[in-house]
Scaffold this motif. Structure first.
Motif, PDB file in Angstrom:
ATOM      1  N   PRO A   5       0.823  -1.222   0.000  1.00  0.00           N
ATOM      2  CA  PRO A   5       0.000   0.000   0.000  1.00  0.00           C
ATOM      3  C   PRO A   5       0.855   1.271   0.000  1.00  0.00           C
ATOM      4  CG  PRO A   5      -0.930  -1.602   1.495  1.00  0.00           C
ATOM      5  CD  PRO A   5       0.377  -2.175   1.029  1.00  0.00           C
ATOM      6  N   ALA A   6       1.952   1.272   0.755  1.00  0.00           N
ATOM      7  CA  ALA A   6       2.830   2.452   0.790  1.00  0.00           C
ATOM      8  C   ALA A   6       3.482   2.690  -0.569  1.00  0.00           C
ATOM      9  CB  ALA A   6       3.899   2.269   1.867  1.00  0.00           C
ATOM     10  N   LEU A   7       3.842   1.609  -1.246  1.00  0.00           N
ATOM     11  CA  LEU A   7       4.471   1.744  -2.558  1.00  0.00           C
ATOM     12  C   LEU A   7       3.469   2.242  -3.593  1.00  0.00           C
ATOM     13  CD1 LEU A   7       7.273   1.358  -3.672  1.00  0.00           C
ATOM     14  CD2 LEU A   7       6.655  -0.975  -4.327  1.00  0.00           C
ATOM     15  N   LYS A   8       2.261   1.771  -3.519  1.00  0.00           N
ATOM     16  CA  LYS A   8       1.213   2.267  -4.422  1.00  0.00           C
ATOM     17  C   LYS A   8       0.973   3.763  -4.210  1.00  0.00           C
ATOM     18  CE  LYS A   8      -1.298  -2.131  -4.859  1.00  0.00           C
ATOM     19  NZ  LYS A   8      -2.559  -2.848  -4.557  1.00  0.00           N
ATOM     20  N   GLU A   9       0.994   4.170  -2.948  1.00  0.00           N
ATOM     21  CA  GLU A   9       0.827   5.589  -2.627  1.00  0.00           C
ATOM     22  C   GLU A   9       1.979   6.418  -3.186  1.00  0.00           C
ATOM     23  OE1 GLU A   9       0.533   8.488   1.319  1.00  0.00           O
ATOM     24  OE2 GLU A   9       0.147   6.328   1.509  1.00  0.00           O
ATOM     25  N   ALA A  10       3.194   5.880  -3.082  1.00  0.00           N
ATOM     26  CA  ALA A  10       4.372   6.571  -3.612  1.00  0.00           C
ATOM     27  C   ALA A  10       4.280   6.721  -5.127  1.00  0.00           C
ATOM     28  CB  ALA A  10       5.638   5.812  -3.225  1.00  0.00           C
ATOM     29  N   LEU A  11       3.891   5.651  -5.812  1.00  0.00           N
ATOM     30  CA  LEU A  11       3.733   5.698  -7.265  1.00  0.00           C
ATOM     31  C   LEU A  11       2.693   6.740  -7.662  1.00  0.00           C
ATOM     32  CD1 LEU A  11       3.798   1.868  -8.027  1.00  0.00           C
ATOM     33  CD2 LEU A  11       5.382   3.556  -8.975  1.00  0.00           C
ATOM     34  N   ALA A  12       1.580   6.756  -6.938  1.00  0.00           N
ATOM     35  CA  ALA A  12       0.513   7.705  -7.256  1.00  0.00           C
ATOM     36  C   ALA A  12       0.971   9.140  -7.041  1.00  0.00           C
ATOM     37  CB  ALA A  12      -0.717   7.408  -6.397  1.00  0.00           C
ATOM     38  N   LYS A  13       1.734   9.380  -5.980  1.00  0.00           N
ATOM     39  CA  LYS A  13       2.220  10.730  -5.678  1.00  0.00           C
ATOM     40  C   LYS A  13       3.144  11.239  -6.787  1.00  0.00           C
ATOM     41  CE  LYS A  13       3.676  11.670  -1.466  1.00  0.00           C
ATOM     42  NZ  LYS A  13       4.560  11.789  -0.261  1.00  0.00           N
ATOM     43  N   ILE A  14       4.084  10.394  -7.217  1.00  0.00           N
ATOM     44  CA  ILE A  14       5.034  10.810  -8.250  1.00  0.00           C
ATOM     45  C   ILE A  14       4.335  10.980  -9.591  1.00  0.00           C
ATOM     46  CG2 ILE A  14       7.067  10.086  -9.566  1.00  0.00           C
ATOM     47  CD1 ILE A  14       8.045   8.708  -6.979  1.00  0.00           C
ATOM     48  N   SER A 161      13.509  23.329  -1.753  1.00  0.00           N
ATOM     49  CA  SER A 161      12.208  23.998  -1.900  1.00  0.00           C
ATOM     50  C   SER A 161      11.493  23.608  -3.191  1.00  0.00           C
ATOM     51  CB  SER A 161      12.397  25.515  -1.844  1.00  0.00           C
ATOM     52  OG  SER A 161      13.113  25.974  -2.978  1.00  0.00           O
ATOM     53  N   ARG A 162      12.236  23.015  -4.148  1.00  0.00           N
ATOM     54  CA  ARG A 162      11.624  22.614  -5.422  1.00  0.00           C
ATOM     55  C   ARG A 162      10.972  21.237  -5.367  1.00  0.00           C
ATOM     56  NH1 ARG A 162      13.048  25.854  -9.764  1.00  0.00           N
ATOM     57  NH2 ARG A 162      13.808  27.848  -8.973  1.00  0.00           N
ATOM     58  N   ILE A 163      11.213  20.471  -4.308  1.00  0.00           N
ATOM     59  CA  ILE A 163      10.676  19.110  -4.238  1.00  0.00           C
ATOM     60  C   ILE A 163       9.176  19.157  -3.961  1.00  0.00           C
ATOM     61  CG2 ILE A 163      10.812  16.873  -3.098  1.00  0.00           C
ATOM     62  CD1 ILE A 163      13.676  17.584  -2.276  1.00  0.00           C
ATOM     63  N   VAL A 164       8.392  18.596  -4.867  1.00  0.00           N
ATOM     64  CA  VAL A 164       6.936  18.591  -4.696  1.00  0.00           C
ATOM     65  C   VAL A 164       6.410  17.204  -4.320  1.00  0.00           C
ATOM     66  CG1 VAL A 164       6.541  20.532  -6.248  1.00  0.00           C
ATOM     67  CG2 VAL A 164       6.567  18.219  -7.181  1.00  0.00           C
ATOM     68  N   ALA A 165       7.196  16.162  -4.597  1.00  0.00           N
ATOM     69  CA  ALA A 165       6.737  14.800  -4.294  1.00  0.00           C
ATOM     70  C   ALA A 165       7.872  13.995  -3.668  1.00  0.00           C
ATOM     71  CB  ALA A 165       6.228  14.111  -5.556  1.00  0.00           C
ATOM     72  N   PRO A 166       8.124  14.178  -2.354  1.00  0.00           N
ATOM     73  CA  PRO A 166       9.154  13.373  -1.677  1.00  0.00           C
ATOM     74  C   PRO A 166       8.592  12.018  -1.242  1.00  0.00           C
ATOM     75  CG  PRO A 166       8.231  14.980  -0.167  1.00  0.00           C
ATOM     76  CD  PRO A 166       7.524  15.189  -1.477  1.00  0.00           C
ATOM     77  N   VAL A 167       9.382  10.979  -1.433  1.00  0.00           N
ATOM     78  CA  VAL A 167       8.986   9.621  -1.039  1.00  0.00           C
ATOM     79  C   VAL A 167      10.139   8.995  -0.270  1.00  0.00           C
ATOM     80  CG1 VAL A 167       8.515   7.295  -1.894  1.00  0.00           C
ATOM     81  CG2 VAL A 167       7.406   9.258  -2.981  1.00  0.00           C
TER      82      VAL A 167
END
Length: 263
Positions: A5-14, A161-167
């Motif tokens: 589930p955490a990996l799916k969330e990471a994929l979706a975020k990126i 400050s440019r990072i919008v999707a940290p995983v």
């Protein structure tokens, strides 16, 4: 790749950050956590879409920012220039052209902890090419935790400050370990010989580090096949774990100690 589930969330975020053309995504994780697997999984998906133009660097180790820019340019078939400034101008022209035709330009870099501050500044310069609403370059970095730690320093603040999707990649739970073992065996169409106790022992020894889990299970499974056994119990897991090199075992032990402390 088994998707927790955490990996799916990471994929979706990126993927959402790239779809919105927001610029910079970062995958952080310790050794063996699956950073490269996640990055290459994303790469395969983006390469399957003709609307994407991709530069993939398997390592952030480059001699200079100019050499770094020329490596990216080569992937984009942008001609090499005589200076860093001229190379940036050529890349900007390329990005503007691709954006005008509706293409998404993506730069993906593995082993990003090897990037120098100057190379990170070159990436930040690429992110400065934008419209009023979108970045013309989507950047996905994958690096060890020391890259994240560097980002906390003051001199990296502009880049951070440019990072919008940290995983951040985390160890697997006991349940996820058991599920990943079952998933991989099903994928390879091999019988699942691992008992529930064996799976729990795998997690205890490896601390939930995916790479160490897979290596331990591979050794244990090979032993079981060689001996024509019908199931794999904890003692065989321990024997398989002992087959690992000292370096790999230490990674698992450190993760296990960290997990125990957190609990």
């Amino acid at each position: 790749m088994y998707q927790t589930p955490a990996l799916k969330e990471a994929l979706a975020k990126i993927r959402l950050a790239v779809a919105r053309k927001q610029g910079l995504s970062c995958i952080f994780g310790d050794v063996g956590m699956g950073k490269s697997s996640l990055l290459r999984f994303l790469l395969a998906g983006y390469m399957a879409d003709d609307n994407n133009v991709i530069s993939f660097l398997p390592s952030g180790d480059t001699a200079s920012p100019f050499a770094f820019l020329k490596r990216i340019s080569a992937d984009f078939e942008v001609a090499p220039q005589r200076s860093r400034l001229a190379q940036m101008d050529a890349i900007e022209e390329f990005l503007t052209e691709k954006h005008a035709t509706g293409k998404t330009t993506i730069v993906m870099i593995d082993e990003a902890q090897l990037l120098s501050l100057d190379c990170l500044e070159a990436i930040r310069s690429l992110l400065n090419y934008e419209t009023n609403t979108e970045k013309m370059t989507q950047v996905i970095l994958s690096g060890q935790l020391d890259l994240r730690d560097r980002m906390m320093l003051k001199r990296y603040r502009a880049f951070r400050s440019r990072i919008v999707a940290p995983v951040v990649m985390r160890p697997l739970t006991t349940e996820e370990t058991e599920a990943m073992i079952a998933y991989r065996l099903e994928y390879w169409q091999a019988p699942n010989l691992f008992t529930a106790k064996a799976c729990r022992r795998v997690h205890e020894l490896t601390g939930g580090v995916p790479r160490i889990i897979l290596l331990t299970c591979q050794y244990a499974h090979d032993i079981a096949v060689e001996r024509n056994l019908k199931c794999i119990e904890p003692p065989m897991i321990e024997q398989g774990f002992d087959e690992l090199s000292l370096v790999d075992r230490e990674v698992g032990r450190e993760a296990a100690a960290t997990l125990a402390a957190a609990e």
